[in-house]
Design an enzyme around this catalytic site. Structure first.
Site, PDB file in Angstrom:
ATOM      1  N   GLU A  50      -6.662  -5.555   4.244  1.00  0.00           N
ATOM      2  CA  GLU A  50      -6.723  -6.732   3.361  1.00  0.00           C
ATOM      3  C   GLU A  50      -7.996  -6.758   2.525  1.00  0.00           C
ATOM      4  O   GLU A  50      -8.567  -7.813   2.268  1.00  0.00           O
ATOM      5  CB  GLU A  50      -6.597  -8.031   4.183  1.00  0.00           C
ATOM      6  CG  GLU A  50      -5.322  -8.139   4.988  1.00  0.00           C
ATOM      7  CD  GLU A  50      -4.059  -8.109   4.144  1.00  0.00           C
ATOM      8  OE1 GLU A  50      -4.135  -8.397   2.933  1.00  0.00           O
ATOM      9  OE2 GLU A  50      -2.988  -7.776   4.695  1.00  0.00           O
ATOM     10  N   GLY A  79       3.434  -2.888   8.678  1.00  0.00           N
ATOM     11  CA  GLY A  79       3.702  -3.127  10.094  1.00  0.00           C
ATOM     12  C   GLY A  79       5.170  -3.426  10.338  1.00  0.00           C
ATOM     13  O   GLY A  79       5.805  -4.132   9.557  1.00  0.00           O
ATOM     14  N   THR A 136       0.825  -1.213   0.000  1.00  0.00           N
ATOM     15  CA  THR A 136       0.000   0.000   0.000  1.00  0.00           C
ATOM     16  C   THR A 136       0.861   1.266   0.000  1.00  0.00           C
ATOM     17  O   THR A 136       1.881   1.329   0.679  1.00  0.00           O
ATOM     18  CB  THR A 136      -0.897  -0.007   1.252  1.00  0.00           C
ATOM     19  OG1 THR A 136      -1.708  -1.175   1.190  1.00  0.00           O
ATOM     20  CG2 THR A 136      -1.770   1.212   1.335  1.00  0.00           C
TER      21      THR A 136
END
Lengths: 622, 622
Positions: free
Chosen positions: A388, A145, A106
């Site tokens: 997701e 993350g 992303t």
């Protein structure tokens, strides 16, 4: 990351930076133990996903871990997309945490539409390197993350250019920090993205490249390849790219029951402890669980836990069958599995979000305390509605599959989860309505079938009147989403129904009664929720509706004596629940006070701001 | 408390304690300026509520202020419940902030059922004092804003005992901290309750008493009194106690539009900036606001802002009329006003909670960033669903009024907001259904009437079969809530409808078109949401439903070109919006990055935890 009731100073009191530092400390502690298990052979690279899932799912890492993506995305990407040589080069070091990875797809400007990602990886045949570059602000990677301050490597999704031609997005392994000093490497701009609604221990990061060079063999080349001279060799089957997405969405759907069972355990136990209002003079105040409005809020959440778990098992069965077929080169059921995972992820997360918030509100003011743990659960589920695959986008993907399926409905060759469309079409309604679970499940099949066929007709009319297909699709999208949801309800209701039919034959008579109550509750609840569909597409009458409502209310009353037992049966220990309101011993008020007394503000009788600001203000000196 | 985009280090990075200290500093700064306005005569004790409401509502105090209860509960209680002597003694000091007060009603064990509060105030005629005492842990006061570390006085709600008899709950002014040192007084146990889902600048506190003595004249005695010898003199009319609750619930309802307009401004502006997916080859990617699913999520929120504001104005008109009648001793419409405020607070806050969360989800991942401000708005609205009356409890209060009203439906003497029940009863359905706004509003009246009458019948049958009224009430409560909501929908829809009818006569033709689009959208949206009711209680057909759906979708398309203009028209400045996604200039991605760079974690390239924990772990030394 630990639950508040078990910490000296609960994490909710810490600053954002301290929370991160705490997360690193605890993550390292936990994963050191995991490594000891590895050394004892108890965790291997073959079963680690399960071990990790259990760790990440348990209390211990309540607000997310900066190592989650290392295990769930970095290593699986190398396993799935790397060739043997690459696996040999990277996997062992990753498995032993010599390097820590993240996964960067992303960007600031793109999430849903992966094809338009802006980061480029341009092959330079002279040096046999790829040059990674971020041409714009919006091309910065955003969200990965662990990427902020923890990872030193990263899988980067970028547009591949070779011989001046773009070949779409591919995966590259990029080192972002020095292995020894941890300083960002030249040309790398990396940092963290700041506070979020929840999951603040994840250390989500941003990442930009200024012409960063990596060797040719750091493009993952199990499928497509770039040869030394820059020649692009295509992948054999692009549909195989569905695989990882289907997997992760199935994991998310399966995980919902863990959140929901936690929330409803807290709310039901608290509702048994909490007494409020005297219904009859002379009697003690009622447990609030005796109020039908409270039962209406909570019991559906108990039933939903079972429906979700059963449906998740069915999804994994389908997943395994389809994956076995894939190994044999049979791709027939891949689109069906993809559509199934899409709608279950969407409906599962949004149903759970709604029910968790309902549990929280059912605990009144105390449900607003962080120490109840309910706000944390709400924050985590909120995220699952977006990550997701945004739920709206996912439902439209399922709708696309359903529309295609409808065009083959006459062929007699529908795959198992949509086979009902063909049988439902032959059923004649309005026939006589019967208030039975079986009939309601069938009615939902008819509703789904009617909604899908209406969408098709609608779009055909629009296209016939000169509108393009894309515009017709957009103009029908509100109804397409409703059709995809209706299909998903069929899956949920029929899975639950079939499993209870089967298993109730083998259990004790006492248990059977309760299982059937839970099934009834779930099915009748949804019949009442979707009443407008039933009224439009079946022969149900107003009198039937009244007796459905009475059936629903009777079932609430029947379930009441077993409500606490049913949540105890989820068998969650107090550390996993992590709530002042929901512990097994029912010491609600004591725990609330104990937790408040841990506030650093309560460790001194007068805060310095009184002398510095408040007193001068009160004396009129400001 | 300031919005993140306007701070050096946004508050979301601070620790819980630092947030409190920051809140005191900023509150004192702001209210010092308010005092200067006072000195200039711009704020007086007569208009201060409005001035305070504007301050508290604006950005400036985003996460609540520890002084809010001083202005909104402490002073108003003295004004409403104190006699002239008490007002003379306390008001001036409070107004000048020589003392700072809070308001302590809710206890750990009781919120909804005030009659069962456990704190006692026992009159001692020998010393002419009241003795305040907390007999149990559950009797500790819990939640009062500002009570933790800020207030030095507090209004305490306690059971009054005199001459060995309990006279129910009354209000007492109690000093809790020394005016000079701010230390808690002997016998007072005071502190703060710890972190909450939101509103963490409010400094909510707990409070317990160990036989704390206060002079007799610190019981607020405008209505009931305790004479020197301990004789209790009853209040003249207990219904007057409704007054403050009605006021505060009306304030909450009116406030919803401020939150919702902020959220939808952010989401619509972001949706105009955000581009995702290429719908046609060769064209640029679409603004996501062009997707009908996005319009479906957001435009109803725009229309709802107008419906809420108009209904709030109508509520205040009723409030003023009823209060004027009260001054003349006429209490006839007080129950109606109470029922109206109850259901509007409940439905207004829950509709807003749902729509705000929808706006947040419509912004995808970026809506999960605290810097979008959307999570803060969600957290605040969540609280409003519980405080000042749990929504379920409030709807049941409205239902109780409706059931009583129904028993007088033949009398021809219904008060204005329920008059429609009597006319709806005479309408003959099934007549011919017409898809018009007017007809839909009338249909909602019929739905409400039918639901109320069904509840009455239902309960009568249960009572006739031997069930007590209390049990029949509980067994019908899910349907009673649905009836109360249906009544509230009538109020919202008809208020909006009537106002647009009136005002569209006086505005320009261009504006009129848009106002009618907004009205159509709102009415048709709710018709589709409550379709099962219409299908059961009116003659609407499946074909009518299809054309309703088409009407709804056409209205979305018609509103699209004006969507950004409509949120701009809410005229919220960037500081009030306080969002990286929703500022007027549309610099979404730049602001997201600017805000992330303010993270204290980003001020150093390597955090100490790398050297201390991560590196040893990676080297296998842990």
């Amino acid at each position: 990351m630990l639950s508040p009731s078990f910490e000296a100073v609960p994490e909710d009191y810490l600053s954002y930076k301290e929370k991160f530092e705490n997360a690193v400390k605890e993550t390292v502690e936990i994963f050191s133990r995991v490594r000891h298990l590895q050394e004892q052979g108890k965790t291997t690279i073959n079963n680690y996903r399960e071990v990790m899932a259990n760790i990440l799912r348990s209390t211990i890492i309540r607000d997310g871990s900066p190592l989650a993506l290392h295990y769930f995305m970095f290593m699986p990407s190398i396993i799935n997309q790397g060739n043997e040589e690459q696996q040999a080069q990277w996997l062992d070091r990753a498995w032993n945490c010599k390097i820590i990875g993240s996964y960067a797809q992303t960007e600031l400007g793109h999430g849903t539409y992966i094809r338009a990602l802006e980061t480029t990886a341009t092959y330079d045949a002279d040096t046999k390197e790829f040059v990674l570059h971020s041409p714009t602000l919006t091309s910065y990677k955003w969200w990965p993350g662990g990427l902020g301050q923890v990872a030193n490597y990263c899988i980067v999704v970028a547009q591949l250019y070779t011989k001046r031609k773009c070949h779409g997005v591919h995966l590259f392994i990029v080192q972002v920090r020095d292995e020894d000093t941890h300083e960002p490497l030249p040309g790398i701009k990396v940092g963290e993205i700041g506070p979020k609604f929840g999951l603040n221990s994840v250390n989500n990061g941003f990442l930009g490249f200024n012409n960063v060079r990596i060797p040719r063999n750091q493009m993952l080349m199990k499928n497509a390849q770039v040869l030394e001279d820059g020649t692009y060799v295509n992948s054999q089957n692009s549909k195989l790219n569905y695989g990882p997405m289907v997997f992760v969405r199935s994991v998310i759907f399966s995980d919902m029951v863990n959140y929901l069972s936690k929330a409803v355990t807290i709310a039901v136990r608290y509702s048994a402890v909490r007494r409020q209002c005297q219904r009859k003079t002379g009697e003690p105040e009622c447990q609030i669980l005796d109020y039908m409005t409270q039962q209406h809020k909570l019991f559906i959440a108990i039933a939903t836990c079972h429906a979700l778990r059963i449906t998740a098992n069915k999804l994994w069965d389908t997943f395994n069958v389809v994956n076995k077929e894939l190994l044999d080169g049979n791709l027939r059921r891949l689109p069906e599995l993809h559509a199934l995972a899409c709608c279950l992820k969407a409906v599962g997360t949004s149903d759970t979000a709604l029910l968790v918030e309902r549990c929280r509100l059912a605990c009144g003011g105390h449900g607003y305390m962080m120490s109840s743990n309910l706000p944390h659960i709400c924050q985590q589920i909120s995220a699952a509605c977006t990550y997701e695959g945004d739920n709206t986008v996912l439902l439209l993907q399922t709708a696309r599959f359903l529309i295609k399926t409808w065009q083959q409905v006459d062929s007699g060759k529908l795959t198992p989860t949509v086979e009902y469309l063909s049988t439902a079409r032959t059923k004649s309604y309005p026939g006589k309505w019967v208030n039975s679970v079986e009939n309601i499940v069938q009615a939902f099949e008819i509703v789904s079938m009617r909604k899908i066929s209406a969408c098709v007709e609608n779009m055909q009319n629009k296209v016939a009147s000169g509108v393009t297909f894309e515009d017709a699709w957009n103009m029908s999208s509100v109804q397409l989403i409703s059709a995809a949801e209706a299909h998903c309800r069929v899956i949920l209701l029929s899975s639950f129904y079939e499993e209870i039919q089967t298993c109730s034959k083998t259990v004790s008579a006492e248990l059977r009664v309760v299982l059937i109550q839970l099934l009834d509750l779930y099915i009748v609840y949804w019949a009442l929720e979707k009443l407008s569909d039933l009224l439009q597409y079946t022969s149900i009458t107003s009198e039937d509706v009244q007796s459905l409502q009475a059936w629903y209310e009777d079932t609430l009353t029947e379930l009441r004596p077993n409500a606490v037992g049913l949540v105890d049966a989820f068998d969650l220990n107090d550390k996993v629940i992590g709530s002042t309101l929901g512990s097994y011993d029912g010491r609600v008020y004591e725990r609330l006070m104990e937790d408040a007394l841990k506030s650093p503000l309560n460790s001194e009788t007068v805060n310095y701001t009184f002398h510095k600001y408040l007193k001068p203000f009160m004396q009129g000196k400001l």
